[in-house]
Write an enzyme that holds these catalytic residues in place. Structure first.
Site, PDB file in Angstrom:
ATOM      1  N   LYS A   1       0.836  -1.215   0.000  1.00 21.96           N
ATOM      2  CA  LYS A   1       0.000   0.000   0.000  1.00 21.96           C
ATOM      3  C   LYS A   1       0.859   1.248   0.000  1.00 21.96           C
ATOM      4  O   LYS A   1       0.503   2.253  -0.618  1.00 21.96           O
ATOM      5  CB  LYS A   1      -0.953  -0.009   1.192  1.00 21.96           C
ATOM      6  CG  LYS A   1      -1.947  -1.136   1.080  1.00 21.96           C
ATOM      7  CD  LYS A   1      -3.292  -0.854   1.693  1.00 21.96           C
ATOM      8  CE  LYS A   1      -4.228  -1.947   1.195  1.00 21.96           C
ATOM      9  NZ  LYS A   1      -5.577  -1.789   1.562  1.00 21.96           N
TER      10      LYS A   1
ATOM     11  N   LYS B   1      -4.352  -9.917  -6.392  1.00 23.26           N
ATOM     12  CA  LYS B   1      -5.566 -10.163  -5.608  1.00 23.26           C
ATOM     13  C   LYS B   1      -6.744  -9.294  -6.089  1.00 23.26           C
ATOM     14  O   LYS B   1      -6.538  -8.134  -6.435  1.00 23.26           O
ATOM     15  CB  LYS B   1      -5.245  -9.817  -4.148  1.00 23.26           C
ATOM     16  CG  LYS B   1      -6.283 -10.252  -3.158  1.00 23.26           C
ATOM     17  CD  LYS B   1      -5.991  -9.713  -1.758  1.00 23.26           C
ATOM     18  CE  LYS B   1      -6.762  -8.456  -1.504  1.00 23.26           C
ATOM     19  NZ  LYS B   1      -6.974  -8.024  -0.154  1.00 23.26           N
TER      20      LYS B   1
ATOM     21  N   LYS C   1     -11.058  -4.386  -3.656  1.00 26.71           N
ATOM     22  CA  LYS C   1     -12.069  -3.350  -3.855  1.00 26.71           C
ATOM     23  C   LYS C   1     -11.452  -1.965  -4.038  1.00 26.71           C
ATOM     24  O   LYS C   1     -12.104  -1.063  -4.526  1.00 26.71           O
ATOM     25  CB  LYS C   1     -13.101  -3.351  -2.736  1.00 26.71           C
ATOM     26  CG  LYS C   1     -12.572  -3.164  -1.316  1.00 26.71           C
ATOM     27  CD  LYS C   1     -13.747  -3.036  -0.373  1.00 26.71           C
ATOM     28  CE  LYS C   1     -13.628  -3.819   0.911  1.00 26.71           C
ATOM     29  NZ  LYS C   1     -12.599  -3.383   1.838  1.00 26.71           N
TER      30      LYS C   1
END
Ligand code: ATP
Ligand code: LTN
Length: 349
Positions: free
Chosen positions: A131, A213, A216
């Site tokens: 991230k 992956k 969302k």
């Protein structure tokens, strides 16, 4: 919001502890088919299987703010995740469903866990590294310390079992280490939890890049199926999912990640072993396989969407969340008092 913990206030006795299960989902957007297969569907299955286990399932809004969130969007997403939990079949009679930020003890124990963990442990977390890489500026401190809060979420309730997808394995391992370290430093305080991972479907991959992956927070809407996607759009996303060109329906994650991912989705939604699917579809085309899977996905989403619209504007949803928070807070406040006492914090004797 339930009362804040106050050591002087007499509280209702807590029934003898049976087993407990804890899990959460971040309201960072709408939930995907990956969340459903890796997490929500497991919660519903376990709720029917584990009769002697009390469930604490929450909306991890404090985790959502580790990255920037629009205030109105966050509010909407919190409610939407809550309604989706119920729409997928969580039974509020069996499950304590609540919003994390409504039980202040999560943040308190989160800080205590930060004071138990080492910086190096946090920096090693792959989710943090990923991230951070996607967002070169303005990384929030909480993105680094987030696994301490996740440990707190679990340890507050003495969870025995934590159902999660594969991407959370490392965080669960850290939680186990922190619980063991704390118990060693201050005496027996926390249950060391076990992870529970679905046999198939612990990592559903992106439909546009099956080596990543399904997420969302991804910018490409074709990469995921949202639980609230229009059924036609969901079917089309399956039909246009990236696959290889050799045309053989066989599970091989390394050489054929696209078709392997679709086989996993098919297998998870129908509880059919992948081997059986391979023999059913032997000699058949990708296009036929995808058309069948598109229907299976639509059939799975249809009832969820119908239930969702019954819950989302219903005051019953607020009642369920308030009851869940009240019960969670009762357990959590007792735990915090125990922790304070063990550590010598405050005035608890
Ligand atoms: P974000 O994109 O904001 O990081 P996320 O979907 O990865 O969100 P959560 O929504 O908090 O994270 O995940 C909730 C649960 O769903 C976790 O147990 C996680 O492991 C599981 N999960 C998330 N994505 C997948 C996936 N692609 N396959 C299987 N399980 C998943
Ligand atoms: N970290 C998880 C969400 C999460 C969670 C938890 C899962 C927060 N607290 C406690 C299980 C137990 C995620 O990013 N998917």
């Amino acid at each position: 919001m339930p009362n804040k913990s106050n050591p002087k206030v007499q509280q209702k006795p807590i029934p003898a502890k049976g087993k407990r299960l804890v899990s959460g989902i971040k309201p960072t957007g709408q939930l995907t088919l990956g969340n459903y297969i890796g997490a929500l569907r497991q919660f519903v299955k376990l709720q029917d299987e584990l009769k002697d286990t009390e469930f604490f399932i929450f909306i991890a809004d404090l985790h959502a703010i580790t990255t920037p969130q629009d205030r109105q969007e966050l509010k909407k997403n919190i409610r939407s995740v809550a309604a989706l939990y119920l729409a997928c079949g969580l039974d509020p009679e069996k499950v304590n469903l609540f919003i994390q930020s409504e039980v202040n003890e999560h943040a308190v124990l989160g800080y205590i866990m930060e004071s138990t963990a080492y910086i190096g442990e946090m920096e090693r977390m792959t989710q943090y590294k990923d991230k951070k890489g996607k967002q070169p500026e303005g990384i929030r401190t909480s993105l680094l310390t987030y696994p301490a809060l996740m440990a707190a979420d679990i340890l507050l309730y003495d969870a025995d079992i934590v159902p999660i997808g594969d991407d959370q394995k490392q965080h669960l391992e850290l939680t186990r280490n922190l619980a063991t370290r704390f118990n060693h430093l201050y005496g027996d305080t926390f249950v060391v939890p076990e992870g529970f991972f679905p046999e198939t479907g612990a990592r559903i991959m992106s439909l546009s890049d099956p080596t990543k992956k399904m997420d969302k927070s991804n910018d490409n809407a074709k990469s995921y199926i949202m639980l609230l996607d229009d059924l036609g759009a969901a079917r089309n996303k399956i039909k246009s999912a990236i696959t290889d060109s050799d045309g053989i329906i066989k599970y091989d994650v390394k050489k054929k990640p696209g078709i392997s991912n679709l086989l996993t989705i098919y297998s998870s939604l129908t509880d059919t072993p992948i081997k059986e699917l391979e023999s059913i579809y032997k000699g058949k085309s990708y296009s036929l396989f995808k058309t069948d899977l598109a229907e299976i996905v639509a059939d799975a989403l249809r009832p969820i969407q119908q239930n969702y619209f019954e819950y989302i504007n219903n005051p019953r949803l607020d009642e369920i969340l308030s009851q869940g928070a009240e019960r969670a807070q009762l357990i959590a406040s007792r735990k915090i008092q125990k922790v304070f006492k063990k550590m010598g914090l405050g005035r608890i004797k």
